[in-house]
Design a protein around this motif. Structure first.
Motif, PDB file in Angstrom:
ATOM      1  N   ALA A  34      75.277  36.586  48.956  1.00  0.00           N
ATOM      2  CA  ALA A  34      76.501  37.350  48.729  1.00  0.00           C
ATOM      3  C   ALA A  34      76.591  38.517  49.706  1.00  0.00           C
ATOM      4  N   LEU A  35      75.450  39.143  49.965  1.00  0.00           N
ATOM      5  CA  LEU A  35      75.411  40.275  50.889  1.00  0.00           C
ATOM      6  C   LEU A  35      75.814  39.819  52.291  1.00  0.00           C
ATOM      7  N   LEU A  82      65.344  40.568  34.415  1.00  0.00           N
ATOM      8  CA  LEU A  82      64.021  39.989  34.619  1.00  0.00           C
ATOM      9  C   LEU A  82      63.145  40.776  35.601  1.00  0.00           C
ATOM     10  N   PHE A  92      70.636  34.451  45.636  1.00  0.00           N
ATOM     11  CA  PHE A  92      72.091  34.496  45.562  1.00  0.00           C
ATOM     12  C   PHE A  92      72.624  35.848  46.049  1.00  0.00           C
ATOM     13  N   ALA A  93      71.930  36.909  45.633  1.00  0.00           N
ATOM     14  CA  ALA A  93      72.338  38.250  46.060  1.00  0.00           C
ATOM     15  C   ALA A  93      72.299  38.345  47.584  1.00  0.00           C
ATOM     16  N   PHE A  94      71.271  37.759  48.166  1.00  0.00           N
ATOM     17  CA  PHE A  94      71.126  37.758  49.614  1.00  0.00           C
ATOM     18  C   PHE A  94      72.323  37.050  50.261  1.00  0.00           C
ATOM     19  N   PRO A 105      74.648  43.055  44.897  1.00  0.00           N
ATOM     20  CA  PRO A 105      73.587  42.382  45.657  1.00  0.00           C
ATOM     21  C   PRO A 105      72.546  43.356  46.196  1.00  0.00           C
ATOM     22  N   THR A 160      60.437  32.771  34.368  1.00  0.00           N
ATOM     23  CA  THR A 160      60.799  34.101  34.859  1.00  0.00           C
ATOM     24  C   THR A 160      60.934  34.074  36.376  1.00  0.00           C
ATOM     25  N   GLY A 164      64.193  32.564  37.370  1.00  0.00           N
ATOM     26  CA  GLY A 164      65.310  33.488  37.158  1.00  0.00           C
ATOM     27  C   GLY A 164      65.386  34.543  38.249  1.00  0.00           C
ATOM     28  N   ILE A 165      64.239  35.097  38.637  1.00  0.00           N
ATOM     29  CA  ILE A 165      64.252  36.158  39.640  1.00  0.00           C
ATOM     30  C   ILE A 165      64.609  35.589  41.009  1.00  0.00           C
ATOM     31  N   PHE A 166      63.975  34.481  41.378  1.00  0.00           N
ATOM     32  CA  PHE A 166      64.171  33.966  42.728  1.00  0.00           C
ATOM     33  C   PHE A 166      65.602  33.535  42.999  1.00  0.00           C
ATOM     34  N   TYR A 167      66.198  32.850  42.025  1.00  0.00           N
ATOM     35  CA  TYR A 167      67.524  32.355  42.371  1.00  0.00           C
ATOM     36  C   TYR A 167      68.538  33.490  42.408  1.00  0.00           C
ATOM     37  N   THR A 168      68.388  34.481  41.520  1.00  0.00           N
ATOM     38  CA  THR A 168      69.358  35.581  41.547  1.00  0.00           C
ATOM     39  C   THR A 168      69.205  36.385  42.836  1.00  0.00           C
ATOM     40  N   VAL A 169      67.950  36.591  43.252  1.00  0.00           N
ATOM     41  CA  VAL A 169      67.728  37.352  44.484  1.00  0.00           C
ATOM     42  C   VAL A 169      68.271  36.567  45.682  1.00  0.00           C
ATOM     43  N   VAL A 188      70.164  44.213  43.381  1.00  0.00           N
ATOM     44  CA  VAL A 188      69.327  43.062  43.020  1.00  0.00           C
ATOM     45  C   VAL A 188      68.275  42.789  44.094  1.00  0.00           C
ATOM     46  N   LEU A 189      68.677  42.903  45.359  1.00  0.00           N
ATOM     47  CA  LEU A 189      67.695  42.672  46.425  1.00  0.00           C
ATOM     48  C   LEU A 189      66.576  43.711  46.365  1.00  0.00           C
ATOM     49  N   ASP A 192      69.483  24.347  37.818  1.00  0.00           N
ATOM     50  CA  ASP A 192      70.471  25.424  37.867  1.00  0.00           C
ATOM     51  C   ASP A 192      70.123  26.417  38.974  1.00  0.00           C
ATOM     52  N   HIS A 205      72.036  27.501  42.670  1.00  0.00           N
ATOM     53  CA  HIS A 205      72.417  28.819  43.170  1.00  0.00           C
ATOM     54  C   HIS A 205      71.682  29.160  44.455  1.00  0.00           C
ATOM     55  N   ALA A 238      63.847  33.688  29.854  1.00  0.00           N
ATOM     56  CA  ALA A 238      64.744  33.806  31.005  1.00  0.00           C
ATOM     57  C   ALA A 238      65.912  32.829  30.915  1.00  0.00           C
ATOM     58  N   LEU A 296      74.390  38.414  38.739  1.00  0.00           N
ATOM     59  CA  LEU A 296      73.195  39.149  39.124  1.00  0.00           C
ATOM     60  C   LEU A 296      72.589  39.940  37.962  1.00  0.00           C
TER      61      LEU A 296
END
Lengths: 294, 284, 267
Positions: free
Chosen positions: B112-113, A211, B108-110, A255, B98, B101-106, A258-259, B50, B54, A46, A205
């Motif tokens: 951004a939304l 992942l 962040f997406a939240f 987003p 892993t 990686g998943i938690f921070y991107t999600v 991804v969500l 990192d 985020h 990752a 994203l």
């Protein structure tokens, strides 16, 4: 808006050409990210994905400034960083984790400063980071399609090598396979997948798409090929549903996609048979119960 | 182009309140980043740092939309994410990297939304992402000083526990120390540092200020306190240089600071490996 | 320990026919500035079970990896089965340490054994039906044919080690190298493994296995290599398995009590 069960609800957006292109794009990107992502997840790479994603960011900005092909610039810079990663990681007293941290923040800072120098606004940064699937052109679509074909062919041709190197690198070496060659191939595939994804879900994203579906699939099945297939299905589903949601409720598509992938992962983590948190809890209770009775 | 050999070049920016404040805040940030970054480098927590950088994002956005304190919002979001990551890691079903990686991107997406619902989205977003030293307000400076003081005080108070749990968690447990609590303390300190850095270097570049000076210092000196001191010093110097460059070249301060730190890192690395090669050559 | 005791371990080097299985001449290996193996000169006869003993960090794994061609040597030459290591890869089977592998990997037991055939398959080629039959046959030999469809993580430690052994068997190799095959497994599995290795020896194959379980090598090996960065001793078991040799191999880690009874205390 018509009813949830009315096919018109789903067909009507398709009359818009940009929506059709967007759907095709998320499908292609979902396939390639899930395929490559499966190997990323199996190998625990990752953080390498994170580094390559930042490198791509710098590459995209440089290519943008020089007026070259964005995809080409992104790829060249990602390959450079992948190579540096190998060199730095081997240095004593640094450690791979730190090497990755230094490299990706350096390339991201470079990208930011260049973007500044180019005097392009904040909007460009947001587009690069969060993507804009509805802005996908036919040309972009063709490029993404090419990436998908190349990746699929590479994985099919080298499937057993990728699996051996992932499962048991010591055996792979004993069979005469150079780890740096096969790692290099995987890094290139990761860079390709991230490049394909950055237009639709954005650079930041893209990592999630790499992942989340593969991890979810891994929780749900214990075989490699079904895992990859399921990861693809999940990624495409998240992409298509996310795009529709984005169309109807006017939220950014990246987003949303991804969500959705994240929600899928959360559900699997809780409720997956055998691996899930709830399942393990029930089994533990049962065990305690039977022990108390005997 | 300013004259590099004239004192006025260096004094002129300092006459501005704005620059004074920004510089002071940035140097405080550099010092705590040097100290906490040493733990990050020693324990290989770069990815977590990192990710936390985020993950504070949705908290900041919610605070922004509700008109609450941004940094407090960020801190809460960062801590929730750190907790979620460690909980998922503990189920043993998903690798920790892993999960990160998943938690921070999600997360962040939240964020951004949420932000997309607001009109000022792109500008506010980029400000948070890459920071702006010159936008530090007096109350921000106060808060940064406060966080900086708290972090340094806690590190000083729990120094031997933090070192023990970083170096040998099993030994720490054997000595009767509560390892999860100490790890929690370390992650909280990390989240505090990141939140304090938001304004100056922004949340995507904070990991650079954590990792790069500490990694450079580690190449140069051995003992842990020396690494911390040198990392804080290097970070401050690079911050100084970065702020000046940012002032004169009108580029993002965070980017300039990080690129300076990078330059120093690679110079040290090249000199060191050249010397090593020389040594080997002489010995062989 | 069951049938192993009847093995012809009295067979001395005089019976060794043909070329030596492994020849190392002045081999030195270093990681950066740290020398791991120094000036190793060794000639291992064929059709023997040879134990490689030494403390942690003695370079056992590095020595095995050098023989299999996975480790570059700084100086010296390595000859395997009379040729360069690269040239005879197909005839050498290597079993890495069990703990180096992620056992939650989504592969079935049969998939793992099939990997043994991958060395003989070129790019693009898939394992054939015949490969599958060979793999199943190897699983039968280690007594795990019934578990072929299981995910590998479901097996016990001893069963996982037997799967690895099956993967080496399916390679049909003339030289088998096993790295710590007895780490954390029960004595029953250990004797099953030794039975299989004796069978390989009868077919003229050579086995080299590293371990720090001194008791099992004393009983089951024909010859021993005592290693601690350098070769401390090499020869028939009764000549190597002596207090002075063990003490200079393991240093203070070994205590010799009474008559050949050895207690190893690690760290």
């Amino acid at each position: 808006m018509s009813g949830v069960f009315d096919p018109v609800t789903y067909l009507q957006p398709l009359q818009q050409p940009f929506m059709l292109r967007g759907l095709l794009a998320v499908t292609l990107v979902g396939i390639v990210c899930a395929l490559v992502g499966s190997f990323v997840v199996l190998r625990g790479l990752a953080f390498v994905g994170e580094a390559l994603r930042h490198a791509l960011f710098a590459g995209v900005v440089i290519a943008f400034l020089m007026g070259g092909s964005l995809v080409g610039g992104a790829l060249i810079f990602a390959l450079l960083v992948a190579w540096l990663l190998g060199v730095l990681g081997r240095q004593q007293g640094i450690g791979e984790d730190t090497a990755i941290g230094v490299l990706f923040s350096a390339s991201f800072a470079l990208g930011i400063v260049l973007l500044n120098v180019a005097r392009t606004g904040a909007r460009d940064l947001t587009t690069i980071l969060l993507g804009n699937v509805l802005g996908v052109s036919t040309l972009d679509l063709a490029a993404t399609g090419a990436v998908v074909v190349v990746t699929l062919v590479a994985v099919v041709v080298c499937f057993k090598e990728l699996v051996v190197v992932a499962f048991d690198p010591a055996l792979a070496q004993a069979q005469g396979r150079s780890l740096s060659v096969w790692d290099g191939l995987l890094f290139v595939l990761i860079a390709l997948a991230l490049t394909a994804a950055f237009q639709t879900v954005g650079n930041l994203l893209a990592l999630a798409l790499l992942l989340a579906p593969a991890t979810t699939a891994r929780l749900l099945t214990r075989r490699l090929v079904p895992m990859i297939g399921m990861a693809m299905l999940l990624a495409v589903l998240a992409g298509v549903i996310g795009l529709y949601i984005s169309y109807w409720s006017n939220v950014p598509s990246g987003p949303a996609i991804v969500l959705l992938s994240g929600a899928g992962f959360g559900l699997a983590l809780l409720f997956a048979p055998q691996h899930g948190v709830v399942w393990s809890f029930i089994q533990r209770r049962r065990l305690q119960h039977s022990r108390n009775h005997s | 182009m300013p004259n590099l050999f004239e004192l006025q070049t260096y004094l002129e920016p300092l006459s501005l309140r704005l620059v004074q404040r920004g510089l002071l805040a940035a140097i405080v940030v550099a010092i705590i980043c040097g100290v906490m970054g040493t733990f990050v480098v020693v324990r290989g927590l770069a990815f977590l740092g990192d990710a936390l950088g985020h993950a504070v994002f949705p908290g900041v956005v919610i605070a922004y939309l509700l008109n609450l304190n941004l940094l407090a919002g960020g801190l809460v979001a960062g801590l929730i994410t750190a907790l979620a990551i460690s909980l998922v890691g503990r189920t043993g079903q998903v690798r920790e990297s892993t999960a990160i990686g998943i938690f921070y991107t999600v997360a962040f997406a939240f964020g951004a939304l949420l932000l997309s619902r607001s009109r000022s989205a792109p500008r506010a977003l980029s400000e948070l992402l890459i920071g702006n030293v010159l936008a530090v307000r007096p109350e921000d400076l106060q808060l940064t000083l406060l966080i900086g003081g708290v972090v340094l005080l806690l590190v000083w108070a729990f120094y031997k526990e933090l070192v023990l749990v970083s170096f040998d968690p099993q030994q720490a447990a054997a000595l009767g120390r509560n390892v999860p609590v100490l790890n929690g303390l370390l992650f909280t300190l990390l989240a505090l540092t990141i939140v304090a850095s938001l304004q100056t270097v922004g949340n995507v570049l904070v990991v650079a200020l954590l990792v790069i000076p500490a990694a450079t210092a580690r190449l140069l000196v051995g003992p842990l306190p020396a690494v911390m001191g040198l990392a804080a010093l290097l970070g401050s110097l690079c911050t100084f240089a970065g702020v000046y460059i940012s002032y004169y070249a009108d580029i993002a301060s965070g980017g300039a600071i990080v690129l300076c730190a990078c330059g120093v890192f690679f110079c040290v690395l090249i000199v060191r490996s050249a010397r090593q090669r020389l040594h080997l050559g002489v010995a062989g | 320990m069951s049938s192993v005791a009847t093995s012809p371990k009295s067979a001395g080097p005089a019976c060794a026919a043909g070329q030596p299985a492994v020849q190392l001449a002045h081999v030195t290996v270093a990681y950066g500035a740290r020398v791991v193996l120094q000036d190793i000169t060794l000639e291992l006869p064929s059709a023997r079970i040879i134990g490689l003993i030494g403390p942690n960090g003695a370079g056992k794994t590095t020595l095995l990896r050098s023989i299999v061609g996975a480790q570059r040597v700084l100086e010296g030459t390595v000859r395997v089965l009379g040729a360069a290591a690269d040239a005879v890869r197909q005839r050498v089977a290597y079993v890495p340490q069990r703990r180096d592998v992620d056992w939650s990997f989504p592969l079935s037991v049969l998939d793992v054994v099939l990997m043994g055939r991958y060395g003989k398959l070129g790019l693009l080629r898939r394992p054939s039906k015949q490969d599958r039959e060979l793999a199943l046959d190897a699983l039968k030999q280690v007594g795990l044919a019934k578990r072929q469809a299981c995910q590998i993580g479901e097996l016990s430690g001893g069963q996982q080690q037997r799967v690895f052994l099956a993967r080496a068997l399916v390679q049909d190799a003339d030289l088998m190298l096993l790295d710590e095959p007895f780490n954390g497994i029960d004595t029953t599995t250990q004797s099953v493994i030794f039975d299989l290795l004796c069978e390989q020896r009868q077919r003229g194959r050579t086995v080299l296995l590293s371990t720090h379980d001194l008791h099992s090598v004393e009983q089951n090996c024909d010859q021993l290599v005592a290693l601690n960065r350098r070769i401390i001793a090499f020869g028939p078991v009764d000549q190597v398995f002596t207090a002075p040799v063990l003490q200079s191999t393991f240093g203070s880690q070994v205590a010799v009590v009474g008559d050949g009874q050895t207690v190893v205390t690690r760290n």
